[in-house]
Scaffold this motif. Structure first.
Motif, PDB file in Angstrom:
ATOM      1  N   THR A 104      42.511  40.793  34.087  1.00 43.19           N
ATOM      2  CA  THR A 104      41.666  39.798  34.754  1.00 43.19           C
ATOM      3  C   THR A 104      40.772  40.452  35.796  1.00 43.19           C
ATOM      4  O   THR A 104      39.583  40.108  35.910  1.00 43.19           O
ATOM      5  N   MET A 108      36.739  40.542  36.059  1.00 38.62           N
ATOM      6  CA  MET A 108      36.002  40.151  37.268  1.00 38.62           C
ATOM      7  C   MET A 108      34.996  41.228  37.656  1.00 38.62           C
ATOM      8  O   MET A 108      33.861  40.919  38.030  1.00 38.62           O
ATOM      9  N   LEU A 113      33.965  35.658  35.550  1.00 41.54           N
ATOM     10  CA  LEU A 113      34.814  34.905  36.468  1.00 41.54           C
ATOM     11  C   LEU A 113      35.489  33.725  35.766  1.00 41.54           C
ATOM     12  O   LEU A 113      36.172  32.935  36.403  1.00 41.54           O
ATOM     13  N   SER A 116      41.305  33.374  33.287  1.00 41.28           N
ATOM     14  CA  SER A 116      42.412  32.873  34.098  1.00 41.28           C
ATOM     15  C   SER A 116      43.701  33.537  33.636  1.00 41.28           C
ATOM     16  O   SER A 116      43.840  33.896  32.466  1.00 41.28           O
ATOM     17  N   ASN A 136      38.963  32.764  41.536  1.00 45.81           N
ATOM     18  CA  ASN A 136      37.940  32.793  40.483  1.00 45.81           C
ATOM     19  C   ASN A 136      37.202  31.464  40.392  1.00 45.81           C
ATOM     20  O   ASN A 136      35.971  31.429  40.275  1.00 45.81           O
ATOM     21  N   SER A 140      33.329  31.041  41.411  1.00 45.59           N
ATOM     22  CA  SER A 140      32.411  30.576  40.368  1.00 45.59           C
ATOM     23  C   SER A 140      31.620  29.364  40.849  1.00 45.59           C
ATOM     24  O   SER A 140      30.402  29.278  40.645  1.00 45.59           O
TER      25      SER A 140
END
Length: 202
Positions: A104, A108, A113, A116, A136, A140
């Motif tokens: 993750t 990023m 973004l 999950s 995130n 976002s």
């Protein structure tokens, strides 16, 4: 967070190997320490053993060691096997989340973004995963707001240029120069955020 079955046993092999060796040496060291301790407390005692129709008198520590090796090695082997299986399960609950965190965070860094973290119900690090997911989502939303506000500034600049044309030539040129600078700064802000915004929208 939705629980799911993780099919790969060794997700982070180096980490899991170190943890397995650590557990193994910990248990072995504990067993050796216990044997040494028992031997220390029984060094002055003797034990009579009966084997193959012969009676034998030996020191108790030596008798215990021989008995353990001769008759209880299957149980020791079974215990080691159970320990390894249990250690794999424990390390899996740590290595799996670490692998997902790295994935993750890599996404990023690349501008995505929208990713999950989803962990199994018994995995460690669920609180950290929840915080990363919340970060995130909030980031976002903030970047989308930046894009919206940047678009609003662009519209206002268009209106300001129309008004600036009505000013006297000298003042109008100075105002146009200021508006051009604002527009350039606004474009840089939009470009900086677009790398993340586009991927967050996908």
């Amino acid at each position: 967070m939705i629980g799911h079955k993780r099919r790969i046993i060794f997700i982070k092999r180096a980490l899991q190997a170190r943890l397995l060796l650590g557990y193994f040496f910990f248990v072995i060291s504990g067993g050796v320490f216990f044997i040494i301790l028992m031997g220390f407390f029984t060094t002055k005692s003797m034990t009579i053993s009966y084997s193959a129709n012969d009676l034998e008198m030996v020191q108790t520590p030596l008798a215990l060691l021989k008995q353990s090796i001769a008759s209880e090695w299957p149980y020791l082997l079974l215990g080691c096997l159970i320990m390894v299986i249990a250690a794999i399960r424990v390390t899996h609950r740590v290595a799996g989340p670490l692998y997902r965190f790295e994935q993750t965070l890599d996404n990023m860094l690349s501008g995505d973004l929208g990713d999950s973290i989803s962990l199994r119900s018994k995995d460690e690090g669920k609180e950290l995963a929840s915080k990363i997911n919340s970060f995130n989502k909030e980031l976002s939303g903030t970047l989308n707001k930046v894009r919206s506000e940047s678009g609003a500034i662009k519209e206002l600049l268009i209106q300001a240029r129309i008004i600036a044309e009505q000013f006297p030539k000298e003042e109008g040129l100075e105002l146009q120069s200021i508006l051009w600078s604002i527009d350039e700064k606004n474009k840089k802000i939009a470009i900086a955020g677009e790398r993340y915004i586009e991927r967050a929208d996908n």
